[in-house]
Design an enzyme around this catalytic site. Structure first.
Site, PDB file in Angstrom:
ATOM      1  N   GLU A 197      10.731  -3.443   0.202  1.00  0.00           N
ATOM      2  CA  GLU A 197      11.021  -2.452   1.249  1.00  0.00           C
ATOM      3  C   GLU A 197      12.279  -1.597   0.798  1.00  0.00           C
ATOM      4  O   GLU A 197      13.170  -1.837   1.478  1.00  0.00           O
ATOM      5  CB  GLU A 197      11.463  -3.529   2.421  1.00  0.00           C
ATOM      6  CG  GLU A 197      10.338  -4.265   3.037  1.00  0.00           C
ATOM      7  CD  GLU A 197      10.595  -5.261   4.122  1.00  0.00           C
ATOM      8  OE1 GLU A 197      11.937  -5.080   4.592  1.00  0.00           O
ATOM      9  OE2 GLU A 197       9.757  -5.690   4.565  1.00  0.00           O
ATOM     10  N   GLU A 316       3.819  -8.817   2.909  1.00  0.00           N
ATOM     11  CA  GLU A 316       4.334  -9.498   4.147  1.00  0.00           C
ATOM     12  C   GLU A 316       3.487  -9.193   5.315  1.00  0.00           C
ATOM     13  O   GLU A 316       3.377  -7.978   5.583  1.00  0.00           O
ATOM     14  CB  GLU A 316       5.735  -9.631   4.214  1.00  0.00           C
ATOM     15  CG  GLU A 316       6.673  -9.704   3.149  1.00  0.00           C
ATOM     16  CD  GLU A 316       7.957  -9.570   3.452  1.00  0.00           C
ATOM     17  OE1 GLU A 316       8.335  -9.077   4.723  1.00  0.00           O
ATOM     18  OE2 GLU A 316       9.027  -9.385   2.463  1.00  0.00           O
TER      19      GLU A 316
END
Length: 583
Positions: A197, A316
């Protein structure tokens, strides 16, 4: 996950797939007993090598073999150590259990900076490196694909590239030089992901694109340069924030094309339409907005990468709140998990559920925490499950009971009956079906409600031709009530007579109509700031909620229930004290 997402979790905490994946997904049994057979535990390295031999040369086929996948979340990525966020030490039993549940791969997030010098040459503590390798080898020895990465380092120090570019690049390069060297002889079942991220403070969009391209390019060059198995290892590259916005996908696509490396994998994450994911802004249902956010986002990913032969790892997926925390209503939550798994499969992505701490699998037993979630997710690997407009049918505690109609969402299946336990309900007598409208008769609901004790009276199943049955809960209710209460900035606990009703969401305003609560942009605050305890008969406003209130200014709270009832309540903060009164 990033820091804000982790905090939320810790507090609670298209079909264009290769033929190989289609075969793998024909039955759940194939997922459990495919070619990935674990070798004896006492031959760790040999087992890993054996597993590596079965990896297809095609990156698309290899990533397809990784489906389904699971995250060892809040573990080696925990700060500062493996058990710091409440999970037990990872053992061989962890991966034995994971494989037994039908998973074929595991993403092992790793946070390195607590175990690394902050000055050149940025040495990683050998004990930590050995522990990470030990865990990786345990998973590889079980015949699982494994991915490792640089995880929370992204928001702990890498995000400051705009103000300390050269130092951060030097540290990032040193970090990956050490990791790549340590793992260069591992089989091709090990994948490496550059950074989790990625995000950059005080940076323009152009700078963010530049920084991420620098990081991804340097990561790829360093890993390839260490030789061994790293010469053709699958390397995973994220978009900015692992987001599926088209401009960020385009940036990643351009960067990947410039590297001219066939063994690259794109990765994105998905935690649903934000208002739904945390039940804020009056979005408590998995409605058209939430569904289109998913379908449109996944189509963008498919069209940008999968359609062009570039594999995608959905590294995810989940919600920003724990699945059974009550923040998102149970049935709405299940609709989302059914849909996200279907859309990932339909769009050719391998999907890894984010499991922070006992959200899905019990870390001590590696059994599913909730059987219905196990059934839903495992079934989604091969087909769809039907749902309905609601999973609750509320009937009044007194007075006449009327017939009620719900809308079925067959999701490609056909209606196969309505059951209570092992007894089928009788068409026309107990229910009628008109297209997708299922109506339960007044007589049937009266019988099912029994003595109409407040709460759950009966559980029904809408059965479809395939997939997991959809549960319907018949509940008796009366109007909910609340009582006066006092509290502190640590929270306000309000005595509540739920009387069988369930909280949907909460709205809070000041006299001028502006929002009262942590979110200033909506009057409907996140249900993550509220805890309804149906056993203790209390509703608690959590610290973040009460501390955000203006001192000395009454705020009007409207608690909304799935029955359609509302309760109006006034909350006033006075210094460190908080009072609540019935309006």
């Amino acid at each position: 996950m990033n820091d804000a997402q982790h905090t939320a979790r810790a507090r609670n905490r298209r079909l264009l797939r290769t033929a190989g994946l289609v075969v793998a997904l024909v039955t759940t049994g194939a997922l459990c007993g495919g070619t990935a057979v674990a070798a004896p535990a006492d031959k760790g390295p040999a087992a890993a090598e054996t597993a590596g031999l079965r990896v297809p040369s095609s990156p698309m086929a290899a990533v397809a073999q990784m489906q389904p996948s699971w995250n060892l979340g809040n573990t080696l990525d925990a700060i500062p150590d493996e058990t710091s966020w409440g999970n037990p030490l990872t053992t061989k039993a962890t991966f034995d259990g994971l494989k037994a549940q039908g998973f074929r791969s595991v993403r092992i997030p790793v946070t390195w900076y607590p175990h690394q010098s902050t000055t050149a040459p940025y040495t990683i503590d050998q004990k930590w490196m050995n522990r990470v390798k030990e865990v990786v080898d345990l998973a590889l020895a079980d015949g699982l694909y494994v991915e490792i990465n640089v995880h929370h380092d992204s928001w702990q120090w890498i995000k400051y590239m705009s103000t300390d570019h050269d130092t951060i690049m030097a540290r990032f390069n040193a970090t990956w030089q050490q990791i790549a060297t340590t793992f260069k002889d591992e089989p091709r079942t090990l994948l490496m992901e550059s950074i989790n991220e990625p995000q950059f403070d005080a940076a323009t969009d152009a700078q963010k694109t530049q920084y991420l391209r620098e990081l991804n390019t340097s990561f790829r060059d360093i890993v390839r340069g260490t030789g061994g198995g790293n010469k053709d290892r699958l390397l995973v590259l994220p978009s900015e924030e692992t987001n599926n916005a088209q401009h960020w996908l385009d940036d990643l696509s351009t960067a990947m094309a410039s590297l001219n490396d066939r063994n690259l994998v794109a990765t994105v994450h998905y935690y649903s339409w934000y208002p739904f994911s945390v039940n804020i802004a009056n979005d408590p249902t998995y409605d058209a907005k939430a569904q289109s956010d998913l379908t449109e986002g996944f189509k963008r990913v498919h069209d940008t990468f999968v359609a062009k032969g570039i594999p995608v790892y959905l590294g995810e997926y989940g919600l920003l709140t724990s699945p059974y925390s009550g923040v998102v209503e149970r049935g709405e939550m299940l609709k989302y998990f059914e849909h996200v798994n279907y859309e990932a499969r339909r769009n050719g992505m391998t999907s890894a559920v984010w499991d922070a701490a006992n959200d899905f699998l019990n870390r001590n037993t590696m059994q599913w925490m909730v059987p219905e979630m196990k059934d839903l997710i495992q079934t989604s690997w091969r087909t769809r499950s039907g749902t309905a407009s609601t999973d609750n049918i509320f009937v009044p505690k007194s007075g006449a009971i009327a017939a009620q109609t719900i809308t079925l969402n067959p999701n490609g299946q056909w209606f196969a009956g309505l059951w209570q336990g092992d007894r089928p309900l009788i068409p026309y007598l107990d229910y009628t079906l008109d297209g997708d409208k299922l109506t339960l008769t007044a007589d049937a609901l009266t019988r099912l409600a029994g003595n109409r004790a407040a709460g759950l009276n009966a559980t029904l199943e809408v059965r479809y031709s395939d997939g997991v049955p959809w549960k319907l809960f018949v509940r008796s209710y009366d109007k909910p009530t609340m009582a006066n209460a006092t509290g502190t900035l640590d929270g306000l606990t309000i005595p509540t007579g739920f009387n069988g009703a369930l909280v949907a969401n909460v709205q809070s305003t000041y006299a001028d109509g502006t929002a009262a609560g942590p979110a200033s942009w909506t009057t409907y605050q996140s249900m993550d700031n509220v805890r309804a305890d149906y056993t203790a008969n209390t509703t608690t406003l959590k610290p973040d909620y009460v501390t955000s209130l203006k001192d000395g200014v009454p705020a009007t709270f409207t608690f909304r229930f799935w029955t359609g009832d509302t309760v109006t309540y006034t909350v006033t903060r006075s210094g460190n004290s908080v009072t609540g009164t019935v309006s």
